[in-house]
Scaffold this active site. Structure first.
Site, PDB file in Angstrom:
ATOM      1  N   ILE A  57       5.318  -3.838   7.595  1.00  0.00           N
ATOM      2  CA  ILE A  57       3.878  -4.076   7.718  1.00  0.00           C
ATOM      3  C   ILE A  57       3.656  -5.502   7.231  1.00  0.00           C
ATOM      4  O   ILE A  57       4.218  -5.913   6.217  1.00  0.00           O
ATOM      5  CB  ILE A  57       3.060  -3.081   6.863  1.00  0.00           C
ATOM      6  CG1 ILE A  57       3.282  -1.636   7.321  1.00  0.00           C
ATOM      7  CG2 ILE A  57       1.576  -3.414   6.950  1.00  0.00           C
ATOM      8  CD1 ILE A  57       2.532  -0.614   6.479  1.00  0.00           C
ATOM      9  N   ASP A  58       2.848  -6.258   7.949  1.00  0.00           N
ATOM     10  CA  ASP A  58       2.577  -7.648   7.571  1.00  0.00           C
ATOM     11  C   ASP A  58       2.093  -7.756   6.135  1.00  0.00           C
ATOM     12  O   ASP A  58       1.477  -6.828   5.599  1.00  0.00           O
ATOM     13  CB  ASP A  58       1.514  -8.256   8.493  1.00  0.00           C
ATOM     14  CG  ASP A  58       2.023  -8.483   9.906  1.00  0.00           C
ATOM     15  OD1 ASP A  58       3.254  -8.448  10.107  1.00  0.00           O
ATOM     16  OD2 ASP A  58       1.195  -8.686  10.799  1.00  0.00           O
ATOM     17  N   LYS A  59       2.356  -8.895   5.542  1.00  0.00           N
ATOM     18  CA  LYS A  59       2.004  -9.126   4.139  1.00  0.00           C
ATOM     19  C   LYS A  59       0.529  -8.842   3.861  1.00  0.00           C
ATOM     20  O   LYS A  59       0.186  -8.200   2.872  1.00  0.00           O
ATOM     21  CB  LYS A  59       2.335 -10.574   3.758  1.00  0.00           C
ATOM     22  CG  LYS A  59       2.011 -10.927   2.331  1.00  0.00           C
ATOM     23  CD  LYS A  59       2.368 -12.371   2.015  1.00  0.00           C
ATOM     24  CE  LYS A  59       2.021 -12.728   0.591  1.00  0.00           C
ATOM     25  NZ  LYS A  59       2.340 -14.122   0.290  1.00  0.00           N
ATOM     26  N   GLN A  60      -0.373  -9.293   4.719  1.00  0.00           N
ATOM     27  CA  GLN A  60      -1.801  -9.116   4.472  1.00  0.00           C
ATOM     28  C   GLN A  60      -2.303  -7.708   4.801  1.00  0.00           C
ATOM     29  O   GLN A  60      -3.450  -7.391   4.541  1.00  0.00           O
ATOM     30  CB  GLN A  60      -2.621 -10.124   5.293  1.00  0.00           C
ATOM     31  CG  GLN A  60      -2.711 -11.497   4.665  1.00  0.00           C
ATOM     32  CD  GLN A  60      -1.401 -12.264   4.707  1.00  0.00           C
ATOM     33  OE1 GLN A  60      -0.549 -12.022   5.546  1.00  0.00           O
ATOM     34  NE2 GLN A  60      -1.221 -13.187   3.783  1.00  0.00           N
ATOM     35  N   THR A  61      -1.458  -6.867   5.362  1.00  0.00           N
ATOM     36  CA  THR A  61      -1.865  -5.531   5.787  1.00  0.00           C
ATOM     37  C   THR A  61      -1.495  -4.491   4.739  1.00  0.00           C
ATOM     38  O   THR A  61      -0.394  -4.503   4.208  1.00  0.00           O
ATOM     39  CB  THR A  61      -1.182  -5.183   7.132  1.00  0.00           C
ATOM     40  OG1 THR A  61      -1.496  -6.197   8.080  1.00  0.00           O
ATOM     41  CG2 THR A  61      -1.635  -3.842   7.657  1.00  0.00           C
TER      42      THR A  61
END
Length: 153
Positions: A57-61
């Site tokens: 999962i993307d860092k900001q997610t």
């Protein structure tokens, strides 16, 4: 010097798997430019020893992320993701009001050379990316959207 970190929130755990509530801002895997940055893989490896990343999962997610505790479980979970037996849905706050209440976005994406670690629409060199969406609520300048990636991206 030992790095301090907040232990991840374990949502569910079994002999073969662990499901984590990943917070926004936390990396799933080590950063390729600075591997010393705190990430779930290293944290879980320190807690469990062998640990296998099933998906990212993307860092900001923020959201639920699965890790396998052994190679057989890793293979089984990967097969489930590849055969689309696992359904992924995201709640997304979008700047702007979408014209259509629901639809499918079918645009290839690739790495954004202008900003390391991000992606952009790239119809020439990008990979197929299909996402189904549905507007849940509209605000003055924003929309709350349920997004379901159909291609895994």
């Amino acid at each position: 010097m030992e790095k301090l970190y907040t232990p991840p929130e374990i949502l569910s755990e079994a002999d073969d798997y662990v499901f984590i509530n990943k917070s926004s801002g936390m990396l799933t895997l080590p950063d390729r430019f600075d591997p010393a940055i705190s990430n779930l893989y290293h944290i879980l490896k320190s807690l469990y020893g062998d640990i296998f990343v099933v998906h990212r999962i993307d860092k900001q997610t923020s959201g639920v992320i699965a890790f396998a505790k052994n190679a057989d479980a890793h293979r089984e979970l990967n097969l489930q993701f590849e055969s689309h037996q696992v359904q992924k849905k995201y709640l997304v706050l979008v700047h702007g009001v979408l014209k259509n209440a629901e639809g499918i976005i079918d645009l290839a994406i690739g790495e954004n050379s202008g900003k390391a670690g991000t992606m952009k629409i790239d119809t020439v060199h990008g990979k197929k990316s299909v996402t189904k969406y549905r507007v849940i609520e509209k605000f003055l300048s924003y929309s709350l959207v349920e997004a379901e990636p159909l291609s895994g991206r």
